[in-house]
Each structure stands twice: as C-alpha cells, then as structure tokens.
Design an enzyme around this catalytic site. Structure first.
Site, PDB file in Angstrom:
ATOM      1  N   ASP A  20       1.754  80.667 139.254  1.00  0.00           N
ATOM      2  CA  ASP A  20       0.157  80.313 138.817  1.00  0.00           C
ATOM      3  C   ASP A  20      -0.337  81.106 137.784  1.00  0.00           C
ATOM      4  O   ASP A  20       0.145  82.210 137.538  1.00  0.00           O
ATOM      5  CB  ASP A  20      -0.600  80.300 140.037  1.00  0.00           C
ATOM      6  CG  ASP A  20      -1.780  79.336 139.876  1.00  0.00           C
ATOM      7  OD1 ASP A  20      -2.048  78.853 138.711  1.00  0.00           O
ATOM      8  OD2 ASP A  20      -2.500  79.059 140.852  1.00  0.00           O
TER       9      ASP A  20
HETATM   10  C1  BGC Z   1      -4.608  76.996 139.146  1.00  0.00           C
HETATM   11  C2  BGC Z   1      -3.443  75.935 138.980  1.00  0.00           C
HETATM   12  C3  BGC Z   1      -3.222  75.037 137.681  1.00  0.00           C
HETATM   13  C4  BGC Z   1      -3.240  76.278 136.678  1.00  0.00           C
HETATM   14  C5  BGC Z   1      -2.845  75.775 135.469  1.00  0.00           C
HETATM   15  C6  BGC Z   1      -4.474  77.814 137.840  1.00  0.00           C
HETATM   16  O1  BGC Z   1      -5.751  78.570 137.956  1.00  0.00           O
HETATM   17  O2  BGC Z   1      -4.688  77.597 140.471  1.00  0.00           O
HETATM   18  O3  BGC Z   1      -3.980  75.002 140.273  1.00  0.00           O
HETATM   19  O4  BGC Z   1      -2.357  74.608 137.731  1.00  0.00           O
HETATM   20  O5  BGC Z   1      -4.171  77.204 136.765  1.00  0.00           O
HETATM   21  O6  BGC Z   1      -4.201  75.343 134.720  1.00  0.00           O
END
Ligand code: BGC
Length: 733
Positions: A288
C-alpha cells in the site's frame, strides 16, 4: 559455398530469419511462461529492480510542461499510478517505455477505480445491499472499459476487508460485515474487471485489498494496530481473499496494519506461505501507499533499507511509491542478503501479469474524445439499476410509502436534497458533481406537474446555523408529506475518515425534530457511507429509506421508490447499531456465556441493534412456505438440499432475496451464532410462487477452520435458518 546456402535459404524461407530475429518474449504466439523466462534472461539487475517499483505520474497534466515530467521518468519503470485520464498522454509515456528502453517493456498503468471511474455507481457497502452480484459484475465491466479508454490497465479494487466497526471510514469501501458477502461480491467484481480473459480489449487487472485484516483497526481509527487471532484470521478475514485468488485475481495489495506484531507489509506467513504456497496465487503483491517505509513507524525496521529488505523477503513484489526497492535492492543483492533467484521470481510475477494483459502485444490504448469514453447511456442505466437495488427501505409505518396518489404537495427538506457532489461518495476522484442527478431532479422527473414540490434546505450538513429552520417548518406545514433528506459528506468516509460517533451531526438531528411541529408524516431519506446511529430519529418518522451514496444516478431510483414505481429490494449488508456505544455488534457474533435476556449486555441501552444485517422491507408481502430438507441425516460426504417456496402475496411485483444461514450449536471450538452460506434473489409477480434452493455441501458450508486454516466437519446436529424458520439435521461419520 556456405554463403550461397544461407542466401538461398533466405530467399526461399525469409520468415525463418524474421522468426529467429524476433525474441521469444516479443512473439505473441509463444506461451506466457516462455516469454517471461526469455525476457528475464535478457534483463540486467537494474532493469529488474525498476520493474519492482511503482511511481506516481500525471498530477500535472498541463501540456506545456508535462514533457519535462515524462523526460524525468525512467523508461524501465514497472508501473505508474496514473493520476490523469488522458489516454494520449498515457500513450506518450508508454511510447517512451517501448521505444527508449533497451528491452521495450510496457508500463503497467494503475489507479483507484473503486466504484466506477467517471460513471460513478454506488459505494461497495451499498452494492452488497443489492444482493445482486451479477449487477456488480456488469458495473465493474463498465468501469473497466472506461478505465482502458483512460489509459488504465490495473485498478486497486475490490476492497474485501470484512468491517465491523462503522466508525472506520473505510467501511464504505467494503461489502459489509460478513465474510461470505465479501467473498461473493469480491469475486463478482474481479470477474467484471478481468472479464473472460485479461487480454480482452476492455479487461483490466483487479487487485484484492487490503490483505489482510485492515478493518480491525483498533477503535475504528485508521492505520492502527490490529490484534487478530489466528482463528479470526482464518475464519473471518482470509476467506474472501481465498475466494478472490481462486477466481483468478491478477494482483493483491498488502494492508497497512500491524497484525498482532507482524505488519502485513513484512508478513512472510501471509504474503508467501498462505497466498502463494497454499493458495497458489501466481500474480504479484503490491504494497500500500508508503507502507514499506511505514515499517519504520511500526517499529520493525530501523531504516528504509531494512524496511525494503523485510518487505521483499516477506514476498512483496511491488513497492508502491516509496522507491525503497529502487534505492536498496541492488545493494542488498550485492551484500548477498537477497539472492538473484528471489529477484527473478518477483520480476517474473510482474511480467506474467503484463503478458497476460496483452500489454506487450498491444501497449497503446485507443484515443477517443471524452464524450465517447464516459457516461454512455447504457452505463448510466446500469448505475441507476444498481443504485435502485442497493437502496434499503428500513421502516415503513402504516404503509406511508409508497406515497399515496392523493398527495398534492411534497416538502423536500434537508441538506441532501440538492446536493450532488456528496452523493458520489468517497474514492470517486473522476466523478463530477455536474454528472450527478440530485434527489430534487429525480423527484421532478418522477412527479412532473402532478405534484407540487416545495424545497427548503433547512441547514447545512454540519455546523450550528439554524437560520433556515423556520422556512423549512413553513414549507413542511404547507405540504401533505415531508421528505427529509439528511446524510454525510463524502469526505466523512473513505481513508483517514474515522469518526468517534456514527450519529449525524446534531444540527441535522435538530432540524428533523423541529419539523415535527408541522404534524405531517415524515419520510427520512439518508445518504451516507456507514451505518448511522438513528436512535433519536427513528421513532420520530414514519418511514426511512437508506439510499447510501449512490453515485451519478441516485435521484431517479429514490424517486421511484417514493412514488411506488420501484419496489425496494435491498437488504442491509451491515448491522445498524442502536448507538455508537454498541459497537462492535454484528450478526455473526458468538453467543454470550450467559445468554439470558440482557444479562451481561449494556444495562443502559437495549441489547438488540436498531436494524440487523439482512433487514430490508418491501411494498409487497412475501410468504415463506414451511422449509424442507431432503434428509434429516447425512454423511459428511453427502449433500443436503434445503428448499423453501416463497409466494408474493401482496399487490405489487417484487424481488425477494432469501438468505440461508447455518449454525453448529455444539462443536470442538465455539462457532458464530449464525453464518450466511448462500443467498438467492428472484423476481416474483403478484401471486407468483418460486422455489429457493440451497444445496448444502458439508465441507464448504458446515465445516470450521482451525487456527492454521485446516477445515473440519464434525458429526452432530446442525441448524439451517431461513426467514424465521429453524431446521435441524444431523451429520454422521
Ligand atoms: C490506500 C489504498 C489505495 C492506495 C493508492 C492508499 O492510501 O490505502 O486503498 O489503493 O492508497 O491510491
């Protein structure tokens, strides 16, 4: 002589030379694994490491200076989070990768397409209330097409984190509190995004996230520690992921949370032993956002280099945005802390997904004008159908709904009536307020000049300004019925949007209570991203419709439910607690050691939630026959059929979802009080009867898992629940 032979072979069989010059990895006719291995054998370490990195690109889509950004981007980068929707710019970047890098490896363009791209459909929590996975598959298919036309080949969706704490803002992104529901809708969504084949022109790669247990964040506060027992992991949080992997998902995203001492990002057991070794996932895992570096804050890595090492060793292949892999993997290889074979394994997983997507063979996307890419008529109809089936009629006292045809004036009051932007919900970056049909517009279309619509905002979503109350009351007094539209702002849900209370801001509650003075029937319409605390409002109104955050097409379905053109068919995918203090409360809890009345429960409030999981009313009456089992005793390897006939005994056509639960009252380990194992939704005309059937497979439906994921079926008595009926049967060895 030799020259002569070569020349004549060339003249006679020119294709032989072309073939031998085309590297295997560029030959679309070769099997994917062969292409992966061939390409891998040609890559140097730097090229490999760059494949393991994902950067962001496209925040700046100003054509005057975008060139500089493209110039600074390494042509060998593995993936980009593409923050634009311009296919031309995307192709320009892809051209750089294809033409300026030594091996011409296409970039994998990713973004968060969560509940639609430009054609925004309802939030996932609402989608699950439709109990209609086919509609969700179709909606994801449509989102995939809009994505490809925007240059995107990979979405970070679906989110299948079972969530039981509505204070957590991200509950809006999942399919509710139940593992089975998250599994079914997760699979439906993967099927929609990925289509029959990943290489189909409008397929994109899906990503199961956030692996795993992110929804358990302490107290519903985002990014916090999660204390998850191995039992809970295997029983509740892992099953949706296992189902998604079996359905062939291309990728998985590891979660932010620290799982009982080992953050998901550096969790070898989960990322390698379970996901890949046990379940056989052959795609890749992406971290993530910034999660690898966050291992430092989580107290398991002393610096970025150690964080990179730990994440990589755990089995995390792609570094989202941290560039720690870019900075340290080569060093770690030269220090022999990481072996080249491990790098190769990781890179091959990423290349495999790119080959499967057909990116090497068709690296560029169509460049259509915006109006041909988005919001096509059939897409809006689909978004509207899904919104319609997602809405839940929570209360309907004295059948105040549908509104009687004798009604001549409707007062539409509240901050949501003319709101467009908040109906989009969280994670709808490409949705535009001007695309959204408001409640007011839907009502105008529905009621035309047959009914007079009077509007007063009354108050804002939050704040203390009561100056609009008086006009709202006057408007209510002049009407035959008052429809009060309350709710949440879209930024109150989603990431980093935890709330200490799930009640609406007090200004909204005050408005509704103030309107009571008009002495008119009140219909409360709610648009929100989580279950709400409604205990001060529920008894004050005749009817409640939960419309959720429906996306671009919510006005017409809502108005249809109010008028009776649409018979509501949604059921709750998540429990509505009576008050915030009841959290956690969900249907599949374990039984108390003293299950006698309110014993042990909070003594100052009732034990029951306001609305349980599965609750949802209809305008017709569905009568369930006595349910039957094909046998009262089965062996562990035999199947059992449970059957019930449902009759539409009311005056309008409707759709009924039958939910089948099981329980195992006595088992070696304690089991949840009930577990949803199957559901089916069918449409019934007036007077029509239909049979609903559930085939019970003991290993799938009656087994329990131990703390290592091993499944067991125990002999003994089991219970099947359907409607308010309870049937028992026995399983023997
Ligand atoms: C979120 C994810 C997301 C990723 C990319 C993160 O902060 O937890 O769900 O896919 O960012 O935007």
């Amino acid at each position: 002589m030799r020259r002569l032979v070569i020349l004549s072979v060339w003249v006679l069989f020119p294709w032989l030379f072309v073939c031998s010059q085309t590297p295997v990895y560029k030959d679309a006719g070769q099997p994917v694994e062969k292409r992966v291995n061939d390409l891998l054998s040609r890559m140097n370490l730097r090229e490999k490491v760059l494949q393991l990195n994902q950067y962001t690109f496209g925040e700046n889509d100003n054509p005057n200076n975008i060139g500089k950004e493209v110039e600074n981007l390494p042509a060998e980068i593995g993936s980009l989070i593409y923050l634009s929707i311009d296919p031309q710019l995307r192709n320009e970047i892809q051209r750089k990768a294809m033409e300026e890098s030594r091996l011409g490896i296409p970039i994998l363009f990713a973004t968060d397409v969560i509940h639609g791209l430009r054609t925004v459909y309802p939030i996932s929590l609402a989608q699950a209330c439709s109990f209609n996975p086919d509609l969700v598959t179709r909606a994801c298919r449509m989102a995939a097409k809009e994505s490809v036309l925007s240059g995107i080949n990979w979405t970070f969706s679906p989110m299948i984190d079972v969530a039981r704490d509505p204070r957590w803002g991200r509950i809006s992104e999942c399919y509710g509190e139940d593992p089975y529901l998250n599994a079914v809708f997760g699979v439906a969504s993967v099927k929609g995004y990925q289509g029959e084949k990943l290489s189909d022109p409008y397929s994109i790669a899906a990503c199961l996230k956030h692996y795993v247990g992110y929804g358990v964040s302490e107290g519903g506060r985002d990014y916090r520690y999660t204390d998850i027992s191995p039992q809970a992991l295997w029983e509740t949080y892992l099953p949706p992921y296992e189902a998604g992997v079996k359905a062939g998902v291309a990728t998985v995203m590891s979660s932010f949370n620290d799982i009982s001492g080992i953050p998901a990002t550096s969790n070898h057991y989960l990322l390698t032993e379970v996901l890949k070794d046990k379940w056989g996932h052959d795609g890749f895992v992406v971290s993530d956002w910034n999660a690898i570096e966050q291992l430092i804050y989580q107290g398991v890595a002393k610096d970025r280099k150690e964080a990179a090492y730990k994440a990589f060793q755990a089995g995390l292949e792609m570094d989202m945005r941290d560039n720690v892999y870019g900075e340290y993997l080569e060093e770690l290889v030269s220090e022999e802390k990481i072996q080249m074979a491990q790098i190769d394994e990781a890179v091959s997983r990423i290349l495999r997904v790119k080959f499967r997507l057909g990116l090497f063979d068709k690296p560029y996307v169509e460049e259509l004008p915006e109006k041909e890419r988005y919001l096509q008529k059939e897409d809006i109809t689909l978004a509207s159908d899904l919104a319609e089936e997602s809405m839940v009629l929570l209360k309907n006292e004295n059948s105040v709904l549908p509104l009687s045809s004798s009604i001549k004036r409707i007062a539409l009051i509240g901050p949501m009536v003319k709101d467009s932007s908040n109906l989009l919900g969280a994670w709808a970056f490409r949705g535009r307020a001007e695309d959204v049909e408001t409640i007011y517009e839907g009502m105008q279309k529905e009621f035309g000049d047959k009914v007079q619509l009077d509007y007063a905002q009354g108050c804002a979503l939050d704040g203390e300004d009561e100056s609009g109350f008086f006009t709202a009351l006057e408007t209510a007094k002049a009407s035959d019925v008052v429809v009060v539209c309350l709710g949440e702002a879209k930024q109150w849900s989603g990431e980093n949007a935890s709330r200490s209370t799930i009640a609406l801001p007090s200004i909204q509650e005050k408005l509704l209570l103030y309107l009571k003075q008009a002495n008119k029937p009140i219909v409360l319409v709610l648009s929100n991203g989580r279950p709400l605390e409604l205990m001060r409002l529920e008894s004050q109104v005749e009817a409640i419709i939960e419309m959720w955050q429906p996306g671009v097409a919510g006005g017409t379905p809502l108005a249809g439910i109010l008028s009776g053109r649409v018979n509501p068919s949604g059921k709750l995918s998540v429990t509505f607690p009576l008050s915030t203090g009841q959290i956690p409360i969900y249907y599949n809890m374990r039984q108390s050691a003293r299950p006698f009345g309110a014993m042990g429960d909070y003594q100052d409030i009732p034990t029951e939630p306001l609305y349980p999981f599965g609750h949802g009313l209809s305008y017709t009456t569905f009568v369930y026959s006595d349910a039957k089992l094909s046998s009262s005793k089965i062996k562990k390897d035999q199947k059992l059929i449970a059957e019930v006939t449902v009759t539409n005994a009311g005056k309008v056509e409707g759709k009924e979802t039958v939910l089948w639960f099981v329980s195992d009252p006595v088992c070696s380990i304690s089991r949840p009080m009930k577990e949803l194992k199957y559901f089916e939704k069918q449409s019934l005309k007036v007077g029509e009867s239909k049979v609903y059937r559930f085939e019970i497979d003991p290993m799938r439906d009656l087994s329990y898992t131990d703390a290592t994921g091993k499944r067991f079926v125990e002999a003994g008595e089991f219970v099947v629940w359907v409607g308010n009926q309870k049937l028992t049967f026995e399983v023997v060895d």
